[in-house]
Design a protein around this motif. Structure first.
Motif, mmCIF file in Angstrom:
data_model
loop_
_atom_site.group_PDB
_atom_site.id
_atom_site.type_symbol
_atom_site.label_atom_id
_atom_site.label_comp_id
_atom_site.label_asym_id
_atom_site.label_seq_id
_atom_site.Cartn_x
_atom_site.Cartn_y
_atom_site.Cartn_z
ATOM 1 N N ASN A 52 -15.001 11.873 48.263
ATOM 2 C CA ASN A 52 -13.952 12.872 48.389
ATOM 3 C C ASN A 52 -14.401 14.187 47.760
ATOM 4 O OD1 ASN A 52 -11.498 14.392 47.840
ATOM 5 N ND2 ASN A 52 -10.388 12.517 48.325
ATOM 6 N N GLN A 53 -15.000 14.110 46.601
ATOM 7 C CA GLN A 53 -15.508 15.300 45.926
ATOM 8 C C GLN A 53 -16.614 15.954 46.746
ATOM 9 O OE1 GLN A 53 -15.888 15.059 41.603
ATOM 10 N NE2 GLN A 53 -18.017 15.721 41.860
ATOM 11 N N GLY A 54 -17.470 15.148 47.350
ATOM 12 C CA GLY A 54 -18.525 15.678 48.206
ATOM 13 C C GLY A 54 -17.965 16.428 49.398
ATOM 14 N N LEU A 55 -16.895 15.907 49.972
ATOM 15 C CA LEU A 55 -16.262 16.574 51.101
ATOM 16 C C LEU A 55 -15.767 17.963 50.701
ATOM 17 C CD1 LEU A 55 -15.349 16.329 54.058
ATOM 18 C CD2 LEU A 55 -13.195 15.397 53.201
ATOM 19 N N TYR A 56 -15.161 18.070 49.516
ATOM 20 C CA TYR A 56 -14.713 19.382 49.035
ATOM 21 C C TYR A 56 -15.879 20.340 48.853
ATOM 22 C CZ TYR A 56 -10.134 17.303 48.211
ATOM 23 O OH TYR A 56 -8.924 16.686 48.370
ATOM 24 N N ASN A 57 -16.997 19.829 48.360
ATOM 25 C CA ASN A 57 -18.183 20.679 48.234
ATOM 26 C C ASN A 57 -18.662 21.147 49.605
ATOM 27 O OD1 ASN A 57 -18.896 21.076 45.432
ATOM 28 N ND2 ASN A 57 -19.133 18.865 45.340
ATOM 29 N N GLY A 58 -18.519 20.301 50.595
ATOM 30 C CA GLY A 58 -18.861 20.701 51.958
ATOM 31 C C GLY A 58 -17.973 21.825 52.464
ATOM 32 N N PHE A 59 -16.693 21.783 52.118
ATOM 33 C CA PHE A 59 -15.785 22.861 52.517
ATOM 34 C C PHE A 59 -16.170 24.178 51.840
ATOM 35 C CE2 PHE A 59 -12.437 19.432 53.292
ATOM 36 C CZ PHE A 59 -12.638 19.443 54.666
ATOM 37 N N LEU A 60 -16.585 24.095 50.578
ATOM 38 C CA LEU A 60 -17.035 25.312 49.886
ATOM 39 C C LEU A 60 -18.267 25.890 50.578
ATOM 40 C CD1 LEU A 60 -16.577 24.209 46.167
ATOM 41 C CD2 LEU A 60 -15.171 25.830 47.451
ATOM 42 N N ALA A 61 -19.209 25.033 50.924
ATOM 43 C CA ALA A 61 -20.412 25.492 51.631
ATOM 44 C C ALA A 61 -20.042 26.108 52.980
ATOM 45 C CB ALA A 61 -21.385 24.334 51.829
ATOM 46 N N ALA A 62 -19.155 25.457 53.707
ATOM 47 C CA ALA A 62 -18.744 25.975 55.018
ATOM 48 C C ALA A 62 -18.096 27.349 54.877
ATOM 49 C CB ALA A 62 -17.775 24.992 55.690
ATOM 50 N N GLY A 63 -17.264 27.526 53.869
ATOM 51 C CA GLY A 63 -16.625 28.817 53.650
ATOM 52 C C GLY A 63 -17.632 29.908 53.325
ATOM 53 N N LEU A 64 -18.640 29.567 52.535
ATOM 54 C CA LEU A 64 -19.674 30.551 52.199
ATOM 55 C C LEU A 64 -20.516 30.903 53.418
ATOM 56 C CD1 LEU A 64 -20.706 29.203 48.706
ATOM 57 C CD2 LEU A 64 -19.433 31.304 49.205
ATOM 58 N N PHE A 65 -20.877 29.900 54.209
ATOM 59 C CA PHE A 65 -21.632 30.178 55.441
ATOM 60 C C PHE A 65 -20.796 31.006 56.412
ATOM 61 C CE2 PHE A 65 -24.263 26.257 54.438
ATOM 62 C CZ PHE A 65 -25.403 26.983 54.124
ATOM 63 N N TRP A 66 -19.510 30.742 56.473
ATOM 64 C CA TRP A 66 -18.603 31.514 57.328
ATOM 65 C C TRP A 66 -18.596 32.972 56.893
ATOM 66 C CZ3 TRP A 66 -12.705 31.674 56.493
ATOM 67 C CH2 TRP A 66 -12.079 32.393 57.527
ATOM 68 N N ALA A 76 -14.561 39.561 51.837
ATOM 69 C CA ALA A 76 -13.409 38.948 51.168
ATOM 70 C C ALA A 76 -13.480 37.422 51.236
ATOM 71 C CB ALA A 76 -12.106 39.460 51.776
ATOM 72 N N VAL A 77 -13.874 36.906 52.389
ATOM 73 C CA VAL A 77 -14.020 35.454 52.553
ATOM 74 C C VAL A 77 -15.079 34.932 51.589
ATOM 75 C CG1 VAL A 77 -14.776 33.640 54.162
ATOM 76 C CG2 VAL A 77 -13.246 35.456 54.956
ATOM 77 N N THR A 78 -16.209 35.625 51.544
ATOM 78 C CA THR A 78 -17.301 35.219 50.665
ATOM 79 C C THR A 78 -16.854 35.242 49.207
ATOM 80 O OG1 THR A 78 -18.917 36.070 52.242
ATOM 81 C CG2 THR A 78 -19.673 35.744 49.983
ATOM 82 N N LEU A 79 -16.178 36.298 48.797
ATOM 83 C CA LEU A 79 -15.712 36.391 47.417
ATOM 84 C C LEU A 79 -14.679 35.315 47.087
ATOM 85 C CD1 LEU A 79 -15.509 40.258 46.954
ATOM 86 C CD2 LEU A 79 -17.035 38.678 45.740
ATOM 87 N N PHE A 80 -13.813 35.004 48.039
ATOM 88 C CA PHE A 80 -12.831 33.943 47.811
ATOM 89 C C PHE A 80 -13.526 32.611 47.535
ATOM 90 C CE2 PHE A 80 -10.519 30.290 49.456
ATOM 91 C CZ PHE A 80 -9.400 30.307 48.636
#
Length: 118
Positions: A52-66, A76-80
């Motif tokens: 579950n924790q790994g999945l959240y880390n994946g969401f953080l990575a996806a947001g940064l790549f986005w 703004a997305v990157t800073l968030f």
């Protein structure tokens, strides 16, 4: 954003992809247990929580790549997402091990500074 900002944000994103792999797929293997200092028994007992924790880390990575993919419009997305990583790093450093602060929090803080300066 500057090239340096892009590179550090990409590094933070890649770190979180690696955290996803460690926590979702390698948690109970010797490499995952060694990375987190876990016994085999504890790793087996906590593997669902780690995934579950790994999945959240994946969401953080996806947001940064986005944010990187959006270019200058994604600042703004990157800073968030960098802010989320920083909060997670500080929280982990205070509640789990100080190593989390240096591995997760410090790169995020550096990336935030570079994005803001760009």
């Amino acid at each position: 954003m500057s090239l340096a900002a892009h590179l550090v944000v990409a590094l933070v994103a890649l770190l979180h992809v690696w955290f996803l792999v460690l926590e979702m797929f390698l948690w109970t293997r010797s490499s995952g247990r060694r990375a987190f200092g876990l016994t085999k028994e504890f790793a087996e007992q906590s593997k669902v929580l780690a995934a579950n924790q790994g999945l959240y880390n994946g969401f953080l990575a996806a947001g940064l790549f986005w944010g990187l993919w959006l270019g200058d419009g994604g600042r703004a997305v990157t800073l968030f997402f960098l802010g989320c990583v920083l909060v997670a790093g500080v929280f982990g450093g205070l509640t789990a091990t100080r190593k989390v602060l240096w591995i997760q929090g410090l790169p995020a803080l550096l990336a935030i500074a570079l994005v803001l300066l760009a």
